[in-house]
Motif scaffolding. Structure first.
Motif, short mmCIF file in Angstrom:
data_model
loop_
_atom_site.label_atom_id
_atom_site.label_comp_id
_atom_site.label_asym_id
_atom_site.label_seq_id
_atom_site.Cartn_x
_atom_site.Cartn_y
_atom_site.Cartn_z
N ASP A 53 -35.02 -4.38 -56.19
CA ASP A 53 -34.20 -4.86 -55.09
C ASP A 53 -32.96 -5.54 -55.67
O ASP A 53 -32.85 -5.71 -56.90
N VAL A 54 -32.03 -5.90 -54.82
CA VAL A 54 -30.85 -6.66 -55.24
C VAL A 54 -30.80 -7.95 -54.42
O VAL A 54 -31.05 -7.93 -53.21
N ALA A 55 -30.51 -9.06 -55.10
CA ALA A 55 -30.50 -10.38 -54.48
C ALA A 55 -29.08 -10.93 -54.48
O ALA A 55 -28.36 -10.81 -55.48
N HIS A 56 -28.69 -11.55 -53.39
CA HIS A 56 -27.37 -12.18 -53.28
C HIS A 56 -27.56 -13.67 -53.02
O HIS A 56 -28.23 -14.06 -52.06
N PHE A 57 -26.98 -14.50 -53.90
CA PHE A 57 -26.96 -15.95 -53.71
C PHE A 57 -25.51 -16.37 -53.54
O PHE A 57 -24.67 -16.10 -54.40
N TYR A 58 -25.23 -17.04 -52.41
CA TYR A 58 -23.88 -17.55 -52.15
C TYR A 58 -23.98 -19.02 -51.78
O TYR A 58 -24.82 -19.41 -50.97
N ARG A 59 -23.12 -19.85 -52.36
CA ARG A 59 -23.01 -21.26 -51.98
C ARG A 59 -21.54 -21.57 -51.75
O ARG A 59 -20.69 -21.20 -52.57
N GLY A 60 -21.23 -22.23 -50.63
CA GLY A 60 -19.85 -22.58 -50.35
C GLY A 60 -19.75 -23.67 -49.30
O GLY A 60 -20.76 -24.19 -48.80
N VAL A 61 -18.53 -24.02 -48.98
CA VAL A 61 -18.27 -25.01 -47.93
C VAL A 61 -18.59 -24.36 -46.59
O VAL A 61 -18.23 -23.21 -46.33
N SER A 62 -19.27 -25.10 -45.72
CA SER A 62 -19.63 -24.54 -44.42
C SER A 62 -18.38 -24.27 -43.60
O SER A 62 -17.49 -25.12 -43.51
N PRO A 63 -18.27 -23.10 -42.97
CA PRO A 63 -17.13 -22.83 -42.10
C PRO A 63 -17.20 -23.62 -40.79
O PRO A 63 -16.24 -23.62 -40.02
N PHE A 64 -18.33 -24.30 -40.56
CA PHE A 64 -18.51 -25.06 -39.32
C PHE A 64 -18.34 -26.57 -39.52
O PHE A 64 -18.21 -27.31 -38.55
N ASN A 65 -18.37 -27.02 -40.78
CA ASN A 65 -18.25 -28.45 -41.07
C ASN A 65 -17.90 -28.57 -42.55
O ASN A 65 -18.75 -28.36 -43.41
N ARG A 66 -16.65 -28.91 -42.86
CA ARG A 66 -16.19 -28.89 -44.25
C ARG A 66 -16.90 -29.92 -45.13
O ARG A 66 -16.79 -29.86 -46.35
N LYS A 67 -17.63 -30.86 -44.52
CA LYS A 67 -18.37 -31.85 -45.31
C LYS A 67 -19.81 -31.42 -45.55
O LYS A 67 -20.61 -32.19 -46.09
N ARG A 68 -20.15 -30.21 -45.16
CA ARG A 68 -21.48 -29.66 -45.38
C ARG A 68 -21.37 -28.33 -46.12
O ARG A 68 -20.29 -27.75 -46.23
N GLY A 71 -16.55 -26.52 -61.36
CA GLY A 71 -16.33 -27.27 -60.14
C GLY A 71 -15.97 -26.41 -58.94
O GLY A 71 -15.46 -26.94 -57.94
N GLU A 72 -16.19 -25.11 -59.01
CA GLU A 72 -15.85 -24.24 -57.87
C GLU A 72 -16.61 -24.67 -56.61
O GLU A 72 -17.81 -24.91 -56.65
N GLU A 73 -15.91 -24.74 -55.49
CA GLU A 73 -16.58 -25.10 -54.24
C GLU A 73 -17.44 -23.96 -53.72
O GLU A 73 -18.43 -24.18 -53.02
N SER A 74 -17.07 -22.72 -54.03
CA SER A 74 -17.79 -21.55 -53.55
C SER A 74 -18.02 -20.58 -54.70
O SER A 74 -17.16 -20.40 -55.55
N PHE A 75 -19.21 -19.99 -54.73
CA PHE A 75 -19.49 -18.98 -55.76
C PHE A 75 -20.58 -18.04 -55.25
O PHE A 75 -21.30 -18.33 -54.28
N SER A 76 -20.69 -16.91 -55.92
CA SER A 76 -21.61 -15.86 -55.48
C SER A 76 -22.14 -15.12 -56.70
O SER A 76 -21.39 -14.83 -57.63
N ILE A 77 -23.44 -14.82 -56.68
CA ILE A 77 -24.06 -14.01 -57.74
C ILE A 77 -24.93 -12.95 -57.07
O ILE A 77 -25.76 -13.26 -56.20
N ILE A 78 -24.75 -11.69 -57.46
CA ILE A 78 -25.66 -10.62 -57.07
C ILE A 78 -26.44 -10.22 -58.31
O ILE A 78 -25.85 -9.98 -59.37
#
Length: 353
Positions: A262-277, A316-323
């Motif tokens: 299988d392939v796995a996607h992990f993404y972490r970033g600033v919430s588009p609904f609340n920039r403090k989350r 220090g990237e606010e958003s990143f992604s790994i597949i």
């Protein structure tokens, strides 16, 4: 921040260099060369207890790696890859990393560093803020003839109506342990309230069933799009942009239709609904990919090295992604080791240079 803790960190870094292996006579110049791209004056500023300068997190991790093993001194002083450390050396590295990060954050050491979870990406630094795990509801066609998923049945169990329950159980326990002061809840995507949309969100599963994953992926700046299994590819995949070209990363099945990777996607970033989350997506083309995305940062055998890789690679990237790949052996998905280059199929942002 109290001025005591930065001075304590400076003294500790100097003590590591001078007293860890006193016979080695380790110099600031040797450390600078081992860390790469660091000047002697910068090393000196980190050790200066009178006017302390806090090293960035990735340099703290370098200290922990170097001083976890005397093998760092074999030949020219150098950093060993984390995956090359023995189990005992990894334990030593973790203890050092927890301690140094604890001091770096301006805390005194009345609480044991290992209890802080400082190096864990699943530890949130705003106590009492809500964390909400969002799963897809299991489609009705898969609930048929399953009495446990029927609300009218005396045997009804609500968890049978959730997709990816194995990933949910794995992650829920880990989040509760790492964030004892935060309320942690789980919902299906059709149960999510307006207030929960603005909490820390963790989304399990892909766009085929999880409508919140689809909404979030469409709202963030990410060169990754999930192709559903019913769309233009037989088994779907993740379409990525590389060098101006589009590429589809697909799972692999054998001739009998059994999933072998299988392939796995992990993404972490600033919430588009609340920039403090934050918003985190753990996704796969099949359930074993979703579980693999979760276990990459919960599995005790891989947590430290994968966390260290993320911090070193993305800084220090606010958003990143790994597949990444998730091999399937005997029906079981294996935890992806992100420190192995062949396991990483796509990363964003691209590495500098």
């Amino acid at each position: 921040m109290s001025s005591v803790a930065p001075r304590a960190l400076a003294r500790r870094l100097k003590a590591l260099r001078e007293d860890r292996w006193p016979d080695a006579g380790l110099t600031q110049a040797q450390l600078a060369r081992a860390f790469g791209g660091v000047s002697i004056s910068l090393i000196s500023s980190w050790e200066n207890a009178d006017r302390p300068v806090r090293p960035p997190t990735r340099r703290i991790e370098a200290y922990a790696t170097l001083f976890a093993t005397r093998r760092s001194l074999d030949g020219e002083v150098h950093l060993l890859p984390v995956e090359d450390l023995t189990d005992e050396e990894r334990d030593e590295r973790k203890d050092l990393l927890d301690e140094l990060l604890w001091l770096r954050e301006g805390k005194e050491k009345e609480v044991a560093p290992a209890e802080t979870g400082a190096a864990d990406l699943w530890t949130f630094d705003d106590p009492e803020q809500r964390i909400t795990i969002v799963c897809a509801p299991l489609p009705e066609k898969y609930r048929r003839n399953l009495s446990y998923a029927d609300p009218e049945s005396a045997d009804f169990v609500s968890l049978y109506t959730y997709a990816d329950p194995d990933a949910l159980i794995e992650l829920f326990g880990h989040l509760r342990a790492r964030n004892p002061d935060n309320p942690v809840a789980f919902r299906t995507s059709d149960e999510l309230t307006a207030d929960e949309f603005t909490s820390h969100l963790v989304l399990l599963g892909g766009v085929d069933w999880n409508t919140v994953t689809k909404v979030v992926i469409n709202r963030v700046d990410l060169p990754v799009a999930q192709v559903g299994r019913a769309d233009d590819a037989e088994h779907g995949g993740f379409r990525v942009q590389e060098g101006g070209r589009s590429k589809l990363i697909e799972p692999r099945l054998d001739e009998q239709g059994h999933l072998v990777e299988d392939v796995a996607h992990f993404y972490r970033g600033v919430s588009p609904f609340n920039r403090k989350r934050t918003v985190t997506v753990c996704n796969g083309m099949y359930g074993r990919g979703t579980l693999g995305a979760v276990r990459a940062l919960t599995d005790g055998r891989f947590l430290d090295r994968n966390t260290a890789y993320v911090r070193e690679r993305f800084g220090g990237e606010e958003s990143f992604s790994i597949i990444s790949r998730v091999p399937v052996i005997g029906g079981q998905g294996l935890t992806p080791d992100w420190t192995l280059e062949e396991n990483r199929l796509h990363e964003w942002p691209e590495a500098a240079g």
